[in-house]
Write a protein that holds these residues in place. Sequence first.
Motif, mmCIF file in Angstrom:
data_model
loop_
_atom_site.group_PDB
_atom_site.id
_atom_site.type_symbol
_atom_site.label_atom_id
_atom_site.label_comp_id
_atom_site.label_asym_id
_atom_site.label_seq_id
_atom_site.Cartn_x
_atom_site.Cartn_y
_atom_site.Cartn_z
ATOM 1 N N VAL A 178 -30.020 15.095 -3.540
ATOM 2 C CA VAL A 178 -30.198 13.661 -3.300
ATOM 3 C C VAL A 178 -30.799 13.501 -1.904
ATOM 4 O O VAL A 178 -30.644 14.363 -1.034
ATOM 5 N N ASP A 179 -31.503 12.396 -1.679
ATOM 6 C CA ASP A 179 -32.141 12.192 -0.376
ATOM 7 C C ASP A 179 -31.121 11.920 0.726
ATOM 8 O O ASP A 179 -31.260 12.410 1.845
ATOM 9 N N ALA A 180 -30.121 11.105 0.430
ATOM 10 C CA ALA A 180 -29.158 10.715 1.461
ATOM 11 C C ALA A 180 -27.775 10.550 0.858
ATOM 12 O O ALA A 180 -27.619 9.987 -0.224
ATOM 13 N N ALA A 181 -26.771 11.064 1.574
ATOM 14 C CA ALA A 181 -25.379 10.946 1.123
ATOM 15 C C ALA A 181 -24.554 10.263 2.202
ATOM 16 O O ALA A 181 -24.790 10.477 3.392
ATOM 17 N N GLY A 182 -23.614 9.448 1.789
ATOM 18 C CA GLY A 182 -22.709 8.777 2.713
ATOM 19 C C GLY A 182 -21.299 9.279 2.519
ATOM 20 O O GLY A 182 -20.825 9.410 1.390
ATOM 21 N N LEU A 183 -20.633 9.579 3.611
ATOM 22 C CA LEU A 183 -19.266 10.097 3.566
ATOM 23 C C LEU A 183 -18.324 9.083 4.176
ATOM 24 O O LEU A 183 -18.471 8.707 5.346
#
Lengths: 434, 434
Positions: free
Chosen positions: A126-131
Amino acid sequence: MAMARRLNQGDIDFEPRFAELLTIKRESSVDVNDQVAQIISDVRKDGDEALFIYTRRFDRFDLSTANLTIGKEEVDAAVEACSEEDIKALELAASRIAAYHSRQKPEDVRYTDDQGVTLGWRWTAVDAAGLYVPGGTASYPSSVLMNAIPARVAGVERVVMVVPTPDDKINPLVLAAARLAGIDEIYRIGGAQAIAALAYGTASIAPVDKIVGPGNAYVAVAKKQVFGQVGIDSIAGPSEILVIADCENDPDWIAADLLSQAEHDVSSQSILITDNEEFADAVAITVEKQLGASPRQDIAGEAWQNNSAIIVVDDFTQACTLSNRLAPEHLELAVADPDRLLPHIRHAGAIFLGRYAPEAIGDYLAGPDHVLPTARAARYASGLSVLDFMKRTSIIGAGEEALRRIGPAAVTLANAEGLHSHAQSVALRLKQKP
Amino acid sequence: MAMARRLNQGDIDFEPRFAELLTIKRESSVDVNDQVAQIISDVRKDGDEALFIYTRRFDRFDLSTANLTIGKEEVDAAVEACSEEDIKALELAASRIAAYHSRQKPEDVRYTDDQGVTLGWRWTAVDAAGLYVPGGTASYPSSVLMNAIPARVAGVERVVMVVPTPDDKINPLVLAAARLAGIDEIYRIGGAQAIAALAYGTASIAPVDKIVGPGNAYVAVAKKQVFGQVGIDSIAGPSEILVIADCENDPDWIAADLLSQAEHDVSSQSILITDNEEFADAVAITVEKQLGASPRQDIAGEAWQNNSAIIVVDDFTQACTLSNRLAPEHLELAVADPDRLLPHIRHAGAIFLGRYAPEAIGDYLAGPDHVLPTARAARYASGLSVLDFMKRTSIIGAGEEALRRIGPAAVTLANAEGLHSHAQSVALRLKQKP
């Protein structure tokens, strides 16, 4: 004193009492759906401004564009504030987690079959992940590593962390863990408003494609509500452990294992299955003794009393059968030959083999992820992995010859389903009547 | 005549008009949440009786215990009623789908690392999977194969199908496909009540662990509501296709490809990106011509007019950039050298390579699954696969020596997180102070 229920497979009321363990209501269900929907709607409409307002209200912190980001200097300072021993332990954990997850990287496949059709698939990150990282007492550095490292190993270019700082407080080890995991974009927000910002973006925060990480009821409901706009991980429920142990174990060790889940939350569940009445008694007594000395005895005692059990069975084959019905998040096989039982276990998040593999090493640094399916979800779900941050694209290629071989059957099926243009798209290429 | 919007990357209003394509409202959102919750609650309370009542009401069929099951004889008769050509085409599709999915079976891993820790994972199939098949016009045999065969390949022992028979009608090819896919447990129910029965079970129907398959709004909402009790696949949205084509293509072929998605549903979306104005014109005209001859022109025309587009770009690098923003379910690369573009594509459900690979072969029998992420979900999600019917259990084993090496750091981290019993469970085994 706190006492778990005691079950014996020989008892006449065993089945209903065991069934109760499967369905026991362990989570309080506050309905925050409408509140969360309102917060998400506000963030979509007002962007950063909504984040500032909600953060003032919920976190008692005066958030602004100037302090929204937790920058490099602040992380430097946090790392400085940590003890060398803690940093070294985090580093060991990070390297072991990375090593294990690196083996999960999937391979691309491409081949030409006997009809001349090119087939395969390709994995991309995926291009961007949020944690999401909770604030306050549940702000665990281990959780940062366990959620961020698989994303990094997957090759996610942008990994963002959100963490609330209620009353301007943050655990420095959480920032140290973020540094170790290679996260360099951190926002000082939490709750449903943080999930909304990650999903939809604001002027200051670019949206992500996937959101992971644990949180309270607001966070869990917000993740459900933004699902579709972005991907999410599973919704984590209260932790649970099942220990299958023979009488050769030290009751002290097993009692500590049971309490290590019970101390997480009053909703946690700890279950011991053994084939020995005396050992069951010994563990029950030892749990009470250890509880008395635990700084978290209120939490652990309530979980032990309300949700937990000691079960005596005739043999370990029965133990495995019961284990499969429980489909536990964590399963310890504290027996002489755990590999003998392994083939009989069908559903578990993680299995710990032998007397020297307490569940806690899995929580921190054995290597596998500690984000695991709870509440019997191990029947159908897996723990977090590198695959959760990647997706698979199918590849299909054909030349004229290959299409001539397989195309006519596709035309037949398209016509059978009444899909005219489907049939035509193949037939035209074959200069065939659709 | 139906005309898709026309965009040119050079136009001053290109960006807002392209952005509109990303967010265009394609699904009507009827709120059936409360109705579905009531149906699920009734099935949980009244079991079979609720199924009978709802089936009489919604499917105008007098369901009872006697005719709940579609048995072997009825399937035999259905197979007899199908044409030999249709059966042969289904058989080819089934064998190709099985061959492709067999390559997806994951491998177990087990190793001992340099600290002596035993690590790995093990994959197991879910015990039981339920497949929803819509009734009426959307009752597609191809969908039965695409959903059931991955479950079979995964090793799922019990695969159950539910299919409503409104007005006592069922497509015999659907039953023939079920037979080919090895399904021998079929119930004559549909809607939210069928999903509830699969998730919670009734006197006649044992519950399953995972539910897959497409359905209407009631089915989609019911799947969301039972998620957690069971696993579910993704919620399928309206179908979509993006065709990237150069001017060497026959406009007739490309027009048919675009209409093959448009004819699915008025909410479908078809987009052509090309680098050639004249080719764009030619396809636009050809689509109109083909629409005039299509038995599904009402549906396809509405989808083409309302949701679709022809986009002219300067070069194919730009086309790939736009494609990544669209993250289409289906992507055709109808160019001379599709492999040259492939590395630039990051997000797509399935990619079709070359002029002789129309999307329709992927719908039926190329081999890969036709259940794919829609509505830009290809940014984070994959198509249905064997892995959706399996789960991964982590394996962690340690002896005394290994624990002595990695345990102290776990104690350090547990103490740093304030989790006393976690620390103790390791420390006791090391005879160390927690």
